[in-house]
Design an enzyme around this catalytic site. Structure first.
Site, short mmCIF file in Angstrom:
data_model
loop_
_atom_site.label_atom_id
_atom_site.label_comp_id
_atom_site.label_asym_id
_atom_site.label_seq_id
_atom_site.Cartn_x
_atom_site.Cartn_y
_atom_site.Cartn_z
N SER A 183 0.83 -1.20 0.00
CA SER A 183 0.00 0.00 0.00
C SER A 183 0.87 1.26 0.00
O SER A 183 1.67 1.46 -0.93
CB SER A 183 -0.95 -0.04 1.21
OG SER A 183 -1.94 0.94 1.10
N ASP A 224 -10.29 -3.43 -5.16
CA ASP A 224 -9.37 -2.45 -4.58
C ASP A 224 -9.30 -1.23 -5.50
O ASP A 224 -9.08 -1.38 -6.71
CB ASP A 224 -7.98 -3.09 -4.42
CG ASP A 224 -6.93 -2.16 -3.81
OD1 ASP A 224 -7.29 -1.05 -3.39
OD2 ASP A 224 -5.76 -2.56 -3.76
N HIS A 251 -8.13 -4.79 -0.69
CA HIS A 251 -6.98 -4.02 -0.27
C HIS A 251 -6.63 -4.31 1.19
O HIS A 251 -7.49 -4.33 2.07
CB HIS A 251 -7.24 -2.52 -0.43
CG HIS A 251 -6.03 -1.69 -0.14
ND1 HIS A 251 -5.02 -1.51 -1.07
CD2 HIS A 251 -5.61 -1.05 0.98
CE1 HIS A 251 -4.08 -0.77 -0.55
NE2 HIS A 251 -4.40 -0.49 0.71
#
Length: 408
Positions: free
Chosen positions: A191, A348, A378
């Site tokens: 991320s 996501d 995610h």
């Protein structure tokens, strides 16, 4: 008594309404994901109320609550030596497997955790567990970077912390201290950590004074651009747990210490309208109509404003700074990148960031593995410990470690 039952039924109905979200049929563990998302939303809303009352910054409170909850989990290891150190002023946590009898040098991974540049820590059990399993499975030294967070610092300090710690580790004498093979080092992150890993890797590739560079980079559902918040994955997953589109936009604003009043303009791409001169030169580098496969584009249409707000870029120039948005890097930089692994999830908003970066790297001549998961969401890879344990977490983590094992 009857009134109590009516009240109980009403509370149950309200709870179900708050928890339930329509999710794609392919999402694994849907009810568990709904409960996780409802919990996170409730906590976030409480933190925003505290922020509104000017008692504390909402991200400071949120991170405090995350770390407090995290203390309830116990993750230990008898086989991995875990130590805390400081690399050029940056705190790190080092995971070292025991030395084997005939082994001389180990491979290594520099890992940068996610959390929107504002949350989590290398010391939380979620990342402690991930890095410990990586060290055990790969028989590798793992360096987890504890960079400073928003709101204590904003861009570019997170980037500088990650870069300083990585460059320090790449020094020959430091690698020798940890018995690391200088030809078998990867840089990785998930991320926002994937964002920092990609940006650091680009910076290292341009540093003519470095004698040792990463052999690989491995990016887990990375966030790589703030140019277009209407890519197909942003449109398709705008309300998807655990990262709705508006939350990702707010993370960007916080990272840049920007004004929340710009949130709606960012959402509709007013900051990169055709009359915003600073953005024009970057438009060709992020044309998703040519970078994405048809299976991802589906029937979505580009959102390109004719007139916009140039003052957004003037006030937040970092929106176009490649140290913050690595997907906008020039081709000459991309050509210098090492062999790359990118993991993406269908459910996501950041799916297309990873897919577009994979395509741009591939077009630049870099060997790329794009590992896409249709049933995952995610953040899933760190959710492997009860009560936030998901089959998607085990699935993605195993695939990621398998690639590292075969290529590092």
């Amino acid at each position: 008594m009857r009134a109590a039952w009516v009240l109980l039924a009403a509370l149950a109905a309200l709870s179900a309404y708050y928890v339930y979200l329509p999710l794609p049929g392919t999402v694994s563990d849907p009810w568990k994901l709904m409960l996780l998302d409802a919990t996170f939303r409730a906590v976030q809303q409480t933190c925003h109320l505290i922020h509104y009352l000017r008692l504390s910054h909402h991200l400071t409170v949120l991170n405090y609550l995350i770390c407090t909850f995290d203390k309830l989990k116990s993750v230990s290891s008898e086989d991995i030596n875990i130590t805390d150190a400081v690399f050029d002023g940056v705190e790190v946590r080092v995971f070292e497997p025991p030395a084997k009898r005939d082994e001389r040098l180990k491979r290594s991974i520099v890992y940068i955790h996610g959390g929107g540049w504002a949350l989590a820590s290398a010391r939380t059990s979620l990342y402690n567990n991930l890095c410990r399993i990586m060290a055990e499975s790969l028989n590798a030294v793992v360096v987890s970077v504890e960079y400073r967070l928003v709101p204590e610092v904003c861009f570019p300090e997170q980037f500088h912390d990650a870069l300083r710690a990585t460059k320090h580790f790449l020094q020959p004498d430091v690698l020798a201290e940890y018995s690391v093979d200088p030809s078998r080092i990867a840089i990785s992150g998930d991320s926002a950590g994937g964002n920092l890993a990609a940006a650091v890797c680009q910076q290292l590739s341009k540093d003519e004074h470095l004698t040792i560079r990463p052999k690989l980079q491995a990016l887990i559902y990375p966030v790589l651009q703030a140019f277009d918040f209407n890519t197909p994955s942003y449109q398709q997953n705008m309300n998807m747990p655990v990262l709705p589109r508006y939350v990702m936009i707010n993370y960007w604003i916080d990272y840049f210490n920007g004004n929340y009043d710009f949130a709606h303009s960012l959402l509709i791409n007013n900051h990169t309208a055709l009359d915003v001169g600073q953005a024009l030169s970057f438009r060709g580098r992020l044309n998703w109509t040519s970078l994405l496969p048809s299976s991802f584009k589906k029937n979505y249409k580009p959102v390109i404003q004719t007139t916009g707000k140039a003052e957004i870029i003037q006030e937040i120039p970092a929106l176009l700074d490649v140290r913050a948005v690595p997907l906008l890097a020039e081709n000459e930089t991309l050509q210098l990148q090492p062999k790359t692994y990118i993991l993406t999830c269908e459910n996501d908003v950041l799916r297309d960031d990873g897919v577009m970066y994979a395509k741009r790297l591939e077009n630049a001549g870099v060997e790329v593995t794009l590992d896409h998961f249709d049933d995952c969401f995610h953040g899933c890879m760190i959710f492997t410990i009860w009560p936030t344990d998901f089959s998607a977490g085990i699935q993605t983590r195993n695939s990621y470690i398998k690639w590292l094992d075969e290529n590092l």
